[in-house]
Write a protein that holds these residues in place. Structure first.
Motif, PDB file in Angstrom:
ATOM      1  N   SER A 169       0.843  -1.192   0.000  1.00 47.06           N
ATOM      2  CA  SER A 169       0.000   0.000   0.000  1.00 47.06           C
ATOM      3  C   SER A 169       0.879   1.242   0.000  1.00 47.06           C
ATOM      4  CB  SER A 169      -0.905   0.011   1.232  1.00 47.06           C
ATOM      5  OG  SER A 169      -1.821  -1.062   1.185  1.00 47.06           O
TER       6      SER A 169
ATOM      7  N   ARG B 259      -1.763  -6.390 -15.110  1.00 56.03           N
ATOM      8  CA  ARG B 259      -2.479  -6.057 -13.883  1.00 56.03           C
ATOM      9  C   ARG B 259      -3.975  -6.211 -14.111  1.00 56.03           C
ATOM     10  NH1 ARG B 259      -1.360   0.498 -13.575  1.00 56.03           N
ATOM     11  NH2 ARG B 259      -2.732   1.127 -15.308  1.00 56.03           N
TER      12      ARG B 259
ATOM     13  N   ALA C 267      -7.549  -4.956 -12.142  1.00 55.69           N
ATOM     14  CA  ALA C 267      -8.289  -4.293 -11.071  1.00 55.69           C
ATOM     15  C   ALA C 267      -9.662  -4.950 -10.943  1.00 55.69           C
ATOM     16  CB  ALA C 267      -8.431  -2.812 -11.377  1.00 55.69           C
TER      17      ALA C 267
ATOM     18  N   PRO D  58      -4.156   6.383  -7.853  1.00 55.57           N
ATOM     19  CA  PRO D  58      -5.181   5.439  -7.364  1.00 55.57           C
ATOM     20  C   PRO D  58      -5.621   4.442  -8.439  1.00 55.57           C
ATOM     21  CG  PRO D  58      -5.636   7.637  -6.547  1.00 55.57           C
ATOM     22  CD  PRO D  58      -4.490   7.775  -7.507  1.00 55.57           C
TER      23      PRO D  58
ATOM     24  N   THR E  92      -4.141   0.889  -8.739  1.00 54.46           N
ATOM     25  CA  THR E  92      -4.524  -0.162  -7.800  1.00 54.46           C
ATOM     26  C   THR E  92      -5.002  -1.393  -8.548  1.00 54.46           C
ATOM     27  OG1 THR E  92      -5.103   1.401  -6.049  1.00 54.46           O
ATOM     28  CG2 THR E  92      -6.104  -0.787  -5.946  1.00 54.46           C
TER      29      THR E  92
ATOM     30  N   GLN F 220      -0.540  -7.717  -4.742  1.00 50.26           N
ATOM     31  CA  GLN F 220      -1.504  -6.621  -4.668  1.00 50.26           C
ATOM     32  C   GLN F 220      -0.787  -5.281  -4.518  1.00 50.26           C
ATOM     33  OE1 GLN F 220      -5.096  -6.615  -4.661  1.00 50.26           O
ATOM     34  NE2 GLN F 220      -4.780  -4.385  -4.779  1.00 50.26           N
ATOM     35  N   VAL F 221      -1.207  -4.325  -5.312  1.00 50.55           N
ATOM     36  CA  VAL F 221      -0.750  -2.942  -5.197  1.00 50.55           C
ATOM     37  C   VAL F 221      -1.970  -2.068  -4.940  1.00 50.55           C
ATOM     38  CG1 VAL F 221       0.268  -0.982  -6.414  1.00 50.55           C
ATOM     39  CG2 VAL F 221       1.271  -3.262  -6.664  1.00 50.55           C
ATOM     40  N   THR F 222      -1.906  -1.323  -3.861  1.00 48.77           N
ATOM     41  CA  THR F 222      -3.008  -0.433  -3.504  1.00 48.77           C
ATOM     42  C   THR F 222      -2.473   0.984  -3.358  1.00 48.77           C
ATOM     43  OG1 THR F 222      -4.156  -2.216  -2.324  1.00 48.77           O
ATOM     44  CG2 THR F 222      -4.842   0.035  -1.843  1.00 48.77           C
TER      45      THR F 222
ATOM     46  N   SER G 186      -3.649   4.611  -2.337  1.00 42.67           N
ATOM     47  CA  SER G 186      -4.760   5.301  -1.677  1.00 42.67           C
ATOM     48  C   SER G 186      -4.231   6.265  -0.636  1.00 42.67           C
ATOM     49  CB  SER G 186      -5.683   4.280  -1.005  1.00 42.67           C
ATOM     50  OG  SER G 186      -6.684   4.916  -0.248  1.00 42.67           O
TER      51      SER G 186
END
Length: 126
Positions: free
Chosen positions: A11, A38, A40, A88, A91, A121-123, A125
């Motif tokens: 994150s 990727r 989403a 964002p 993500t 996972q890449v977040t 935010s």
């Protein structure tokens, strides 16, 4: 046995950076181009970058061009994806995969023979 293992996800705040790794085993980077994809939630999988160690070709999707950099370390048999200025909309779950070909403007993979990692996972935010 061909195996790909991604790592480095996490994150991060918008504008931040992450470096993903794709460790390959069972083959060498000279044997196969490697691509980063990727996906989403609710969206189709997107191919964002690839590299061919044999001739040095690299490809970037418009969505990441200028922000992401792909590189390979043949000694470590690992491909990296340096991601800067994250947004964002970056993500997603990020996957690496073996490809058939990687050119500067396109890539090809096989639905039957390409190998995929488990994803990381890449977040992004605030």
């Amino acid at each position: 046995q061909v195996q790909l293992v991604e790592s480095g996800g996490g994150s991060v705040q918008p504008g931040g950076s992450l470096r993903l790794s794709c460790a390959a085993s069972g083959f060498t980077l000279d044997d196969s181009p490697i691509g980063w994809f990727r996906q989403a939630p609710g969206k189709e999988r997107e191919g964002i970058s690839c590299i061919s160690s044999r001739d040095g070709s690299t490809y970037y999707a418009d969505s990441v061009k200028g922000r992401f950099t792909i590189s390979g370390d043949n000694a470590k048999n690992t491909v990296y994806l340096q991601m800067n200025s994250l947004k964002p909309e970056d993500t997603a779950v990020y996957y690496c995969a073996t490809l058939i070909l990687c050119y500067s403007d396109r890539y090809y993979y096989s639905s039957s023979s390409s190998s995929w990692g488990q994803g990381t996972q890449v977040t992004v935010s605030s």
